[in-house]
Design a protein around this motif. Sequence first.
Motif, mmCIF file in Angstrom:
data_model
loop_
_atom_site.group_PDB
_atom_site.id
_atom_site.type_symbol
_atom_site.label_atom_id
_atom_site.label_comp_id
_atom_site.label_asym_id
_atom_site.label_seq_id
_atom_site.Cartn_x
_atom_site.Cartn_y
_atom_site.Cartn_z
ATOM 1 N N ASP A 93 108.076 29.536 90.956
ATOM 2 C CA ASP A 93 108.838 29.634 92.195
ATOM 3 C C ASP A 93 109.970 28.618 92.132
ATOM 4 O O ASP A 93 109.738 27.413 92.109
ATOM 5 C CB ASP A 93 107.944 29.346 93.407
ATOM 6 C CG ASP A 93 108.639 29.660 94.726
ATOM 7 O OD1 ASP A 93 109.799 29.218 94.910
ATOM 8 O OD2 ASP A 93 108.036 30.324 95.585
ATOM 9 N N THR A 94 111.211 29.106 92.072
ATOM 10 C CA THR A 94 112.371 28.219 91.942
ATOM 11 C C THR A 94 113.332 28.402 93.121
ATOM 12 O O THR A 94 114.546 28.268 92.975
ATOM 13 C CB THR A 94 113.102 28.486 90.614
ATOM 14 O OG1 THR A 94 113.394 29.892 90.494
ATOM 15 C CG2 THR A 94 112.250 28.057 89.433
ATOM 16 N N THR A 95 112.757 28.732 94.290
ATOM 17 C CA THR A 95 113.568 28.910 95.485
ATOM 18 C C THR A 95 114.377 27.644 95.771
ATOM 19 O O THR A 95 113.847 26.540 95.711
ATOM 20 C CB THR A 95 112.672 29.216 96.698
ATOM 21 O OG1 THR A 95 111.885 30.373 96.405
ATOM 22 C CG2 THR A 95 113.516 29.482 97.932
ATOM 23 N N GLY A 96 115.652 27.830 96.045
ATOM 24 C CA GLY A 96 116.530 26.704 96.313
ATOM 25 C C GLY A 96 117.346 26.289 95.111
ATOM 26 O O GLY A 96 118.310 25.529 95.246
ATOM 27 N N LEU A 97 116.973 26.775 93.913
ATOM 28 C CA LEU A 97 117.719 26.406 92.709
ATOM 29 C C LEU A 97 118.059 27.622 91.860
ATOM 30 O O LEU A 97 119.234 27.912 91.628
ATOM 31 C CB LEU A 97 116.908 25.398 91.893
ATOM 32 C CG LEU A 97 117.618 24.770 90.686
ATOM 33 C CD1 LEU A 97 118.887 24.049 91.136
ATOM 34 C CD2 LEU A 97 116.696 23.811 89.944
ATOM 35 N N PHE A 98 117.043 28.352 91.397
ATOM 36 C CA PHE A 98 117.274 29.520 90.553
ATOM 37 C C PHE A 98 116.738 30.773 91.243
ATOM 38 O O PHE A 98 115.637 30.765 91.786
ATOM 39 C CB PHE A 98 116.576 29.371 89.193
ATOM 40 C CG PHE A 98 116.956 28.136 88.441
ATOM 41 C CD1 PHE A 98 118.284 27.771 88.295
ATOM 42 C CD2 PHE A 98 115.986 27.326 87.872
ATOM 43 C CE1 PHE A 98 118.643 26.630 87.602
ATOM 44 C CE2 PHE A 98 116.320 26.188 87.178
ATOM 45 C CZ PHE A 98 117.658 25.826 87.041
ATOM 46 N N GLY A 99 117.525 31.850 91.211
ATOM 47 C CA GLY A 99 117.105 33.111 91.811
ATOM 48 C C GLY A 99 117.505 33.241 93.261
ATOM 49 O O GLY A 99 117.968 34.295 93.703
ATOM 50 N N MET A 100 117.328 32.187 94.022
ATOM 51 C CA MET A 100 117.715 32.170 95.434
ATOM 52 C C MET A 100 118.057 30.736 95.808
ATOM 53 O O MET A 100 117.270 29.815 95.592
ATOM 54 C CB MET A 100 116.579 32.689 96.314
ATOM 55 C CG MET A 100 116.850 32.590 97.806
ATOM 56 S SD MET A 100 115.416 33.140 98.766
ATOM 57 C CE MET A 100 115.912 32.629 100.413
ATOM 58 N N SER A 101 119.234 30.539 96.352
ATOM 59 C CA SER A 101 119.685 29.192 96.693
ATOM 60 C C SER A 101 120.600 29.264 97.900
ATOM 61 O O SER A 101 120.856 30.339 98.443
ATOM 62 C CB SER A 101 120.407 28.556 95.501
ATOM 63 O OG SER A 101 121.500 29.375 95.082
ATOM 64 N N GLY A 102 121.134 28.120 98.295
ATOM 65 C CA GLY A 102 122.043 28.080 99.430
ATOM 66 C C GLY A 102 121.303 27.847 100.736
ATOM 67 O O GLY A 102 120.072 27.732 100.772
ATOM 68 N N PRO A 103 122.040 27.791 101.846
ATOM 69 C CA PRO A 103 121.421 27.547 103.156
ATOM 70 C C PRO A 103 120.503 28.693 103.564
ATOM 71 O O PRO A 103 120.699 29.843 103.156
ATOM 72 C CB PRO A 103 122.628 27.431 104.100
ATOM 73 C CG PRO A 103 123.734 28.172 103.415
ATOM 74 C CD PRO A 103 123.508 27.947 101.950
ATOM 75 N N GLU A 104 119.512 28.381 104.383
ATOM 76 C CA GLU A 104 118.536 29.392 104.798
ATOM 77 C C GLU A 104 119.179 30.522 105.581
ATOM 78 O O GLU A 104 118.766 31.677 105.482
ATOM 79 C CB GLU A 104 117.448 28.732 105.646
ATOM 80 C CG GLU A 104 116.313 29.652 106.027
ATOM 81 C CD GLU A 104 115.222 28.939 106.786
ATOM 82 O OE1 GLU A 104 114.351 29.617 107.357
ATOM 83 O OE2 GLU A 104 115.231 27.684 106.800
ATOM 84 N N ALA A 105 120.239 30.191 106.342
ATOM 85 C CA ALA A 105 120.898 31.218 107.143
ATOM 86 C C ALA A 105 121.711 32.183 106.278
ATOM 87 O O ALA A 105 121.863 33.355 106.620
ATOM 88 C CB ALA A 105 121.791 30.568 108.191
ATOM 89 N N ARG A 106 122.250 31.671 105.155
ATOM 90 C CA ARG A 106 123.087 32.501 104.280
ATOM 91 C C ARG A 106 122.695 32.265 102.829
ATOM 92 O O ARG A 106 123.433 31.649 102.064
ATOM 93 C CB ARG A 106 124.573 32.191 104.500
ATOM 94 C CG ARG A 106 125.078 32.475 105.905
ATOM 95 C CD ARG A 106 126.549 32.120 106.032
ATOM 96 N NE ARG A 106 127.367 32.881 105.100
ATOM 97 C CZ ARG A 106 128.678 32.661 104.910
ATOM 98 N NH1 ARG A 106 129.288 31.691 105.594
ATOM 99 N NH2 ARG A 106 129.357 33.398 104.062
ATOM 100 N N PRO A 107 121.529 32.710 102.416
ATOM 101 C CA PRO A 107 121.066 32.457 101.047
ATOM 102 C C PRO A 107 121.883 33.238 100.025
ATOM 103 O O PRO A 107 122.442 34.301 100.319
ATOM 104 C CB PRO A 107 119.612 32.918 101.079
ATOM 105 C CG PRO A 107 119.573 33.954 102.154
ATOM 106 C CD PRO A 107 120.559 33.497 103.191
#
Length: 287
Positions: A93-107
């Motif tokens: 799980d690399t949420t926030g870095l790889f695969g999915m990143s950025g602010p929670e409102a606009r990932p």
Amino acid sequence: MSAQLEETDITGKEVRGPLIHRQSAWTRVTHWVWAICLFFLLLSGLQIFNAHPALYIGQESGFEYDNAVLRMQAFNTPDGPRGRTTLFGQTFDTTGLFGMSGPEARPQFQGFPGWATIPSFRDLATGRVVHFFFAWLFVATLFVWFLASFLNGHLRRDIVPRGEDWQALPGDVAAHARFRFRHGRSYNPLQKLAYATIFFVLFPLIILTGLTMSPGMDAAWPWLLDVFGGRQTARTIHFIVMVLLVLFFIIHVVMVVAAGPINEMRSMITGWYRAEPGTPGQEGDRP
């Protein structure tokens, strides 16, 4: 550092090591051009990678295949979308870095986050233009460096390890592990081995694998596909070499700071280097 570059004589007076001209203008200019090129090549390369954030071995690839050695994706879960990275069948799980990143409102659903790419938004065309421009500048600079270093003896004297360098390598590795550095006229054995690996292995590999990914170059030089086992394998090797160059850069910066950043930076900006007391040559000596 000061303890190595200064010592006390029998009268108690501090004696400084000689200031020698260690780096030629050719070495200094190409060094900084490479630094700029590699910065833009890395970030624009990640933009290109994000167009298909997966790596394969062999010829077959695509979203419908499940044979990737590395894949960065976003998945829907009961708790919402998550970023996942799969490496050799192991999923993290690399949420926030790889695969999915950025602010929670606009990932951002992409391999590498936008702050690590050029441009920072999805724009494959611009990323390719930037990448190719600095790639050819990098190749041209490397050619100039090889020619100048061959003619002025820098290649033979400071880069290619000799027999005595291989014999002294274990002791030099142990000294570096204790952060004990020798400030002499020439590079130490570990430096020579590292630079020889960069110039004769990693730089040629990243250039040739980059050319292998070009359909135009494949038509002109079809043997590239045979050498690297296909375009997808070349892409994977290209990525691995990029990671190795990033690791080299990090270690290089750490060593510069540990060995004395002012002296090391002065050497790569002006060419002048403060050596240890007792180093052959007098103040202002130019080899």
